[in-house]
Scaffold this motif. Sequence first.
Motif, PDB file in Angstrom:
ATOM      1  N   HIS A  62       0.864  -1.184   0.000  1.00 24.66           N
ATOM      2  CA  HIS A  62       0.000   0.000   0.000  1.00 24.66           C
ATOM      3  C   HIS A  62       0.899   1.232   0.000  1.00 24.66           C
ATOM      4  O   HIS A  62       1.657   1.458   0.944  1.00 24.66           O
ATOM      5  N   GLU A  68      -7.220  -2.995   1.956  1.00 25.13           N
ATOM      6  CA  GLU A  68      -6.789  -3.342   0.600  1.00 25.13           C
ATOM      7  C   GLU A  68      -6.007  -4.653   0.596  1.00 25.13           C
ATOM      8  O   GLU A  68      -6.132  -5.462  -0.330  1.00 25.13           O
ATOM      9  N   ASP A  94      -8.487  -7.523   0.815  1.00 25.20           N
ATOM     10  CA  ASP A  94      -9.144  -7.721  -0.483  1.00 25.20           C
ATOM     11  C   ASP A  94      -8.212  -8.442  -1.454  1.00 25.20           C
ATOM     12  O   ASP A  94      -8.631  -9.321  -2.211  1.00 25.20           O
ATOM     13  N   ASP A  95      -6.934  -8.056  -1.424  1.00 20.87           N
ATOM     14  CA  ASP A  95      -5.957  -8.679  -2.314  1.00 20.87           C
ATOM     15  C   ASP A  95      -5.746 -10.151  -1.950  1.00 20.87           C
ATOM     16  O   ASP A  95      -5.671 -11.018  -2.827  1.00 20.87           O
TER      17      ASP A  95
END
Length: 348
Positions: free
Chosen positions: A205, A223, A226-227
Amino acid sequence: MKLEKNVKLLLSFVAIALLASCAETIDVEYPVFPKSKEGRQLQKFVGVNRQVGLVVQKPEKGLWHQIFGESSFVDQMPSKVFEAFDKEGYYKLIDVSKRADIANEQMFTLTGLTKGQAKLGKLLNAEMFLFIGYQKPYTSCGQETKFDAAAAALKAVSIATGGNNNEAVSKLTGYRAVLIPLDATLINVETGATMKSVVSKPYKHFASVGDTGCPGVLEAFGEALDDASAQIKERLSPQVKTAKIKIFVKDDNEEVASLLQEGYEEASGETPSMKKAFEQWKKADQKAGGKSPGALSNMAAYYFSIGDYDNAIKNFEKAMNVKGGDKNYFREMRKRVEATAAVDQGDK
């Protein structure tokens, strides 16, 4: 006499054309598997199963201390994991943690789940379970050179107008790397067979371009999760795509037509159910003695939606061979299903 025969023939063609055009269109989701050896293995494992109970292991706070410190955010991990997996996926997920009537501590361990999968699957109407555990996470900070699009645009304008903008367009930028090592096991309720996947690639990030500071953990976590879930879904789930499919609702036989219409209403209602629609279309097919092209095509659409490509192809072929149907449409759909079903056979 010849004129009368020609008129009858013309009327017959008109009737066929009207029946062929009497179709509604709905959006149908269908699975697409990777065109690889792994994709072929996944297709064989998943079959037509789509109802999946998601079991997320309760995180040990000691394991996540490096990431969250004393934050209570770790308690939200199971719900965050469910949200991440529930985004635009092929599987219809059942949140097992919400079933307080049947949930127990043993169920949230892989051993406990595999021992009770058959009973639990029956209670939840689940065809598979996806168990999500964790290995040790880590986080670190670093810096990389990133392209500054805004600076590049300003520089281009400056050059075009004869200016002298010397600002760099590539700038050292800080990032937070977060590895959320989800350890996933997909379990077939009927056979007990399993497929596994572990996330091993960290997510980076980045801060704003040119900011060399390290972003915060919580800022990067969403994030990163989600990845991580996307990596698991890529390996243990087909992609889901949507196609506009014709659903036929007319037939010479009024009873058959009524069943076709009822099926369409099930497939297109407020809570669409292709499975319930299929039950009506199957009755229509039986009523017509296998001679209703609409019923055959509609059943093929159902098989397509659940990834049963063999039966989808067979039913489109049957529809092609029955008098009165839209043969061109059935032929094109058969080709489409064949193309979707094809996987790379070169890597065995």
